[in-house]
Design a protein around this motif. Structure first.
Motif, mmCIF file in Angstrom:
data_model
loop_
_atom_site.group_PDB
_atom_site.id
_atom_site.type_symbol
_atom_site.label_atom_id
_atom_site.label_comp_id
_atom_site.label_asym_id
_atom_site.label_seq_id
_atom_site.Cartn_x
_atom_site.Cartn_y
_atom_site.Cartn_z
ATOM 1 N N THR A 1 0.856 -1.181 0.000
ATOM 2 C CA THR A 1 0.000 0.000 0.000
ATOM 3 C C THR A 1 0.896 1.236 0.000
ATOM 4 O O THR A 1 2.057 1.176 0.421
ATOM 5 C CB THR A 1 -0.935 0.028 1.223
ATOM 6 O OG1 THR A 1 -1.779 1.179 1.136
ATOM 7 C CG2 THR A 1 -0.164 0.095 2.522
ATOM 8 N N VAL A 2 0.359 2.345 -0.448
ATOM 9 C CA VAL A 2 1.177 3.539 -0.652
ATOM 10 C C VAL A 2 1.627 4.175 0.671
ATOM 11 O O VAL A 2 2.665 4.829 0.728
ATOM 12 C CB VAL A 2 0.405 4.550 -1.538
ATOM 13 C CG1 VAL A 2 -0.829 5.071 -0.825
ATOM 14 C CG2 VAL A 2 1.274 5.681 -2.000
ATOM 15 N N SER A 3 0.876 3.956 1.745
ATOM 16 C CA SER A 3 1.307 4.515 3.033
ATOM 17 C C SER A 3 0.750 3.688 4.186
ATOM 18 O O SER A 3 -0.413 3.278 4.155
ATOM 19 C CB SER A 3 0.844 5.968 3.186
ATOM 20 O OG SER A 3 1.139 6.447 4.487
ATOM 21 N N HIS A 4 1.579 3.476 5.191
ATOM 22 C CA HIS A 4 1.102 2.800 6.397
ATOM 23 C C HIS A 4 0.700 3.799 7.475
ATOM 24 O O HIS A 4 -0.299 3.613 8.150
ATOM 25 C CB HIS A 4 2.185 1.862 6.948
ATOM 26 C CG HIS A 4 1.790 1.207 8.245
ATOM 27 N ND1 HIS A 4 2.175 1.703 9.484
ATOM 28 C CD2 HIS A 4 1.034 0.120 8.504
ATOM 29 C CE1 HIS A 4 1.675 0.928 10.436
ATOM 30 N NE2 HIS A 4 0.986 -0.034 9.879
ATOM 31 N N HIS A 5 1.466 4.898 7.663
ATOM 32 C CA HIS A 5 1.100 5.824 8.734
ATOM 33 C C HIS A 5 1.559 7.263 8.525
ATOM 34 O O HIS A 5 1.280 8.101 9.371
ATOM 35 C CB HIS A 5 1.623 5.309 10.086
ATOM 36 C CG HIS A 5 3.112 5.117 10.143
ATOM 37 N ND1 HIS A 5 3.723 3.951 9.783
ATOM 38 C CD2 HIS A 5 4.100 5.953 10.516
ATOM 39 C CE1 HIS A 5 5.023 4.070 9.951
ATOM 40 N NE2 HIS A 5 5.287 5.276 10.380
ATOM 41 N N HIS A 6 2.225 7.577 7.444
ATOM 42 C CA HIS A 6 2.603 8.976 7.207
ATOM 43 C C HIS A 6 1.507 9.743 6.485
ATOM 44 O O HIS A 6 1.491 10.970 6.509
ATOM 45 C CB HIS A 6 3.896 9.071 6.389
ATOM 46 C CG HIS A 6 5.125 8.792 7.198
ATOM 47 N ND1 HIS A 6 6.380 8.778 6.640
ATOM 48 C CD2 HIS A 6 5.307 8.511 8.506
ATOM 49 C CE1 HIS A 6 7.277 8.497 7.589
ATOM 50 N NE2 HIS A 6 6.640 8.326 8.719
ATOM 51 N N GLY A 7 0.611 9.039 5.841
ATOM 52 C CA GLY A 7 -0.461 9.700 5.116
ATOM 53 C C GLY A 7 -0.077 10.024 3.685
ATOM 54 O O GLY A 7 0.956 9.564 3.168
ATOM 55 N N HIS B 1 -7.424 -2.204 -1.270
ATOM 56 C CA HIS B 1 -6.127 -2.868 -1.279
ATOM 57 C C HIS B 1 -6.021 -3.800 -0.081
ATOM 58 O O HIS B 1 -6.348 -3.404 1.042
ATOM 59 C CB HIS B 1 -5.020 -1.818 -1.240
ATOM 60 C CG HIS B 1 -3.651 -2.357 -1.503
ATOM 61 N ND1 HIS B 1 -3.175 -2.538 -2.777
ATOM 62 C CD2 HIS B 1 -2.682 -2.753 -0.670
ATOM 63 C CE1 HIS B 1 -1.945 -3.031 -2.705
ATOM 64 N NE2 HIS B 1 -1.623 -3.173 -1.443
ATOM 65 N N SER C 1 -3.346 0.877 6.696
ATOM 66 C CA SER C 1 -2.819 1.877 5.769
ATOM 67 C C SER C 1 -3.154 3.270 6.279
ATOM 68 O O SER C 1 -3.909 3.423 7.234
ATOM 69 C CB SER C 1 -3.412 1.673 4.367
ATOM 70 O OG SER C 1 -4.807 1.883 4.406
ATOM 71 N N ALA C 2 -2.570 4.247 5.621
ATOM 72 C CA ALA C 2 -2.881 5.653 5.905
ATOM 73 C C ALA C 2 -3.138 6.324 4.569
ATOM 74 O O ALA C 2 -2.450 7.254 4.172
ATOM 75 C CB ALA C 2 -1.728 6.323 6.648
#
Lengths: 526, 336
Positions: free
Chosen positions: A474-480, B144, B149-150
């Protein structure tokens, strides 16, 4: 969409229209509004590293036209109504610790700082639940909860310079997320002022329908201002049990984490450093390793001896030979796993014991408690070390993605391969779940000129994120997302997901005035 | 009944005759895939026709991903069917209530239960890691498959617990857990049924909530039987915590064998707030009550009675559709 950078010296005293705007905002916010150049410069950027790099060159993103500090939801509601009438963009601002440009005023407008709303309103000790305003700084929140014998269990490395509202707006994760979850797992309900001006309270159980709080969490100020939230707390842990384990390969360490989670153990902290990150992690404060056997002692000596060399090589890499340094890093072999268990002493010790058995089955060597305790002592320090890189004319940045276990190592390899020619890269695995984990990459690079450096930065991110997503992350886990990853977000969501997001935006912010350009939403409308 | 297929080339190319039926001004869709359902909805939308959709063909359960503890299941597959497939790989969806096991996957996820189950740590988490759905606009939505996720708002929550307001879930990637190795059943004799609520609530802070529990009358006295499922050390430790907490409330372990409740009688399920639980248990004790999905947020009570009141939500009623989701759906259809 990227911000326009302007010279700091060009940000001058407010013009007539800005003065008029500030006068209106002051009426709405108890006089707390400004358009002074120093304030506009200060609020022109968050911690997006490219903006930090340009700040060193005397440039900032185009600043907001004004900044204001509302005191409560009622003032915010009036502020939104005012902005809707005049089509003025409003940019929610917590403490400015975001690293994806989420608080940058891409199209001008008014930055709305929520830090006046910083009260812990209610603590229900029996229910292990509290209600707090969104503008409170994380460290202050933890200190206040501690007076009640509680903790949120949320410890992002930005805890000294980020707010509860910012955490919720960007789906933050703390270092203890493996035990306590991410911020979205902790939130029971929240209150927000939408782009319509409506004040809504959403979430809460029992529930008769969908959990709308989960649609506001992560919205990065594009749907509404999160003003307060009710969250679940935990009793302050009675005991912390530290454990560090050395693995010969990242693969065996990753498998150990997977098995630990799969067996139902819940360490608070799980961090597996790749070989070069192991050197850096071990070097930080010259930890005292507890050698338990000669083989282990040898390995620690090797790590410690390599550290100064690695540091010198990092500097060389910063001068432009990243491929060579990455190649040398490939020769390193040992990976450090840090585990911290917490809770009552009986539970924490028993889980530690079980985890160590699993690690040994996979070839792990017990390093004792010291490396993990050292990590704990230094855990917020790393975020403040990047300035040295920027001061040297280089840049450093981090990219956190996540994947299911079957994709974790393919993502790691793909990103390293993609970035190797462009910058130096290292990584660690953390935020582990039964299904997968986060991969946290750190990279640094430089180039011959500021322009080339900026191009290198863009290219490095393009390659790294493309490789990660291509391998299933996924494109981000926790930075947004901010604006910086918006195009990639839309790739991940697909057309139906983007249309659903846009429909949600039209529902909550029909005039598109809230944080235009973030999540790829609404820059054209403002 | 007249049956006619649309004459468009699009339909002739993609929709089989048994997937589409016109009934006057309405159409019935029984598609074989999400893409075909989307096609049918787009056709109906473009002609202003109301569409009735059957997901009868979305009933398969995929293979288990052992590495990541995941399984893909289609909308009309039964939860019990998914559980049976997971069991062969030593996995489980978690401790589920009797009614939940009888639901379809879509019913579990889009109904008031939202696919929530309790996870270690005593919190609720959606069993769905990712969703595939067809929005009423005629688009196929796929989230996904990632542990967390964020990436903006979690759009799955426009579908979970939302009924069919925004679209129809067609399949889901579900999270499995390793099957617990040990079950520890501990019974506590109580002074009053309401005391069970206080004892259980206190266990949250000890990270010791049971997987499920029963409250019944035994020789005229309320007895709480709690089942702890976990690794052996953990199950026994949690059961010990129950005994210790019960002792603080003046209750003690029951020395008698307490017969299990007949789950088939407990046909009503309610989500109950902790504050409302004492009164609910007092009411339910004479007939017995099952307690499931115990989490810091709330408890699911299975009862033979019809319950109501503040903090009590019947789980089998259709979910209420908040204005947001209605507006969102209208906006997706271009009506907003």
């Amino acid at each position: 969409m990227q911000p326009d950078f302007v010279r700091i010296a060009s940000v001058i005293e407010p013009d007539a229209s800005q003065r008029a705007l500030v006068a209106d905002l002051a009426k709405l916010c108890d006089g707390r509004a400004t358009a002074a150049p120093q304030d506009r410069i200060a609020y022109a950027r968050d911690l997006w590293p490219k903006a930090t790099y340009f700040a060193g060159l005397g440039k900032v993103p185009r600043p907001p036209d004004a900044i204001c500090w509302p005191a409560d939801e009622a003032q915010l509601g009036k502020l939104v109504a005012y902005a809707r009438e005049r089509h003025i963009p409003l940019i929610p601002y917590g403490a400015g610790s975001g690293v994806c440009g989420g608080a940058i005023a891409l199209t001008g407008g008014v930055t709305v700082d929520l830090k006046r709303m910083d009260k812990l309103l209610e603590v229900d000790r029996a229910a292990l639940r509290f209600t707090c305003q969104a503008g409170i700084i994380g460290e202050n929140l933890e200190r206040e909860l501690a007076t009640h014998g509680l903790s949120l269990g949320h410890f992002p490395s930005s805890i000294y310079c980020s707010t509860l509202g910012g955490w919720l707006a960007a789906r933050s994760a703390g270092q203890c997320s493996t035990k306590y979850g991410k911020i979205e797992d902790m939130c029971a309900s929240l209150t927000a002022v939408l782009g319509t001006g409506e004040i809504v309270k959403v979430g809460g159980r029992p529930a008769r329908g969908a959990d709308l709080a989960q649609l506001l969490i992560g919205s990065e100020g594009t749907l509404g201002f999160i003003t307060q939230a009710s969250l679940y707390a935990v009793p302050a842990p009675a005991e912390l049990v530290y454990r560090a384990v050395r693995f010969r390969t990242l693969e065996s360490g990753a498998e150990a984490i997977r098995r630990i989670l799969r067996d139902g153990l819940r360490p608070a902290v799980v961090r597996l450093y790749d070989p070069f990150d192991t050197v850096i992690a071990g070097k930080g404060g010259k930890p005292h390793f507890e050698a338990t056997d000669s083989q282990h002692r040898d390995s620690i000596q090797v790590i410690q001896e390599r550290a100064p060399l690695a540091a010198r090589l990092a500097i060389r890499a910063a001068l432009g030979r990243p491929a060579a340094l990455n190649h040398i890093a490939d020769l390193l072999r040992e990976c450090l796993l840090v585990l911290v268990f917490e809770g009552d002493g009986e539970l924490a010790s028993a889980e530690d014991e079980q985890a160590l058995i699993l690690c040994r089955e996979l070839g792990g060597v017990d390093l004792g408690a010291s490396p993990a305790r050292h990590w704990m002592e230094q855990r917020y320090a790393v975020s403040y070390k990047q300035s040295k890189m920027f001061a040297a004319g280089a840049f450093a940045d981090t990219m956190e993605v996540a994947a299911t276990w079957d994709r974790v190592l393919p993502v790691y390899r793909a990103v390293r391969k993609a970035v190797a020619p462009l910058g130096f890269i290292m990584a660690h695995l953390s935020h582990a779940y039964v299904e997968g984990c986060s991969l946290y990459f750190t990279f640094s690079a430089t180039a011959a000129s500021p322009e080339a450096c900026a191009e290198r930065y863009d290219a490095l991110w393009r390659e790294a994120l493309g490789a990660a997503m291509g391998a299933g992350a996924t494109v981000s886990h926790h930075h947004g997302i901010g604006f910086w990853k918006a195009a990639r977000l839309h790739e991940e969501l697909g057309s139906a997901g983007v249309h659903a997001l846009q429909a949600l935006k039209r529902t909550c912010d029909p005039d598109g005035i809230l944080n235009p350009g973030k999540l790829g939403l609404g820059a054209e409308a403002a | 009944m007249a049956q006619a297929r649309p004459s468009t080339a699009e339909f002739n190319a993609f929709l089989a005759p048994d997937e589409f039926r016109e009934r006057g001004e309405e159409v019935e869709l029984t598609p074989a895939s999400a893409g075909r359902l989307a096609l049918g909805l787009r056709w109906a939308n473009s002609r202003g026709r109301k569409a009735h959709v059957s997901r009868a063909r979305f009933a398969s359960v995929g293979q288990v991903d052992i590495t990541s503890c995941l399984i893909r299941a289609e909308a009309e597959a039964k939860v019990s069917q998914v559980e049976a497939v997971l069991e062969r790989s030593q996995l489980t969806l978690g401790p589920l209530s009797p009614c939940t096991r009888g639901l379809s996957v879509a019913g579990w996820l889009s109904g008031r239960r939202m696919g929530m189950r309790s996870v270690p740590g005593g919190r609720l988490e959606s069993a769905a890691l990712a969703l595939e759905a067809v929005l009423w606009s005629g688009e196929v939505y796929r989230s996904h498959a990632t542990p967390r996720s964020a990436t903006g708002p979690d759009l799955d929550f426009a579908l979970l617990g939302a009924g069919d307001a925004v679209g129809l879930i067609t399949s889901a990637v579900l999270r499995g857990f390793p099957r617990p190795t040990t079950e520890d059943r501990t019974s506590i004799a109580l002074g009053a049924a309401a005391q069970a609520a206080q004892v259980l609530r206190d266990l949250i802070g000890h990270e010791a909530l049971p997987a499920r529990a029963e409250l019944s009358l035994h020789e005229g006295r309320p007895v709480l039987s709690a089942v702890f499922e976990n690794l052996a050390f953990r199950a026994h430790r949690d059961a010990g915590r129950l005994r210790a907490v019960a002792a603080l409330h003046g209750a003690a372990e029951s020395k008698h064998a307490v017969p299990k409740l007949d789950e088939a009688r407990l046909l009503r399920e309610f989500e109950v707030a902790w504050d409302a639980l004492p009164a609910v248990l007092e009411l339910c004790a004479p007939a017995g009550a099952g307690l499931y999905r115990l989490a810091r947020e709330s408890v699911v009570v299975c009862s033979a009675l019809e319950l109501e009141g503040d903090g009590v939500v019947p789980l089998d009623a259709p979910p209420e559709s908040p204005g947001w989701l209605t507006q969102m759906a209208a906006s997706l259809r271009g009506e907003g």
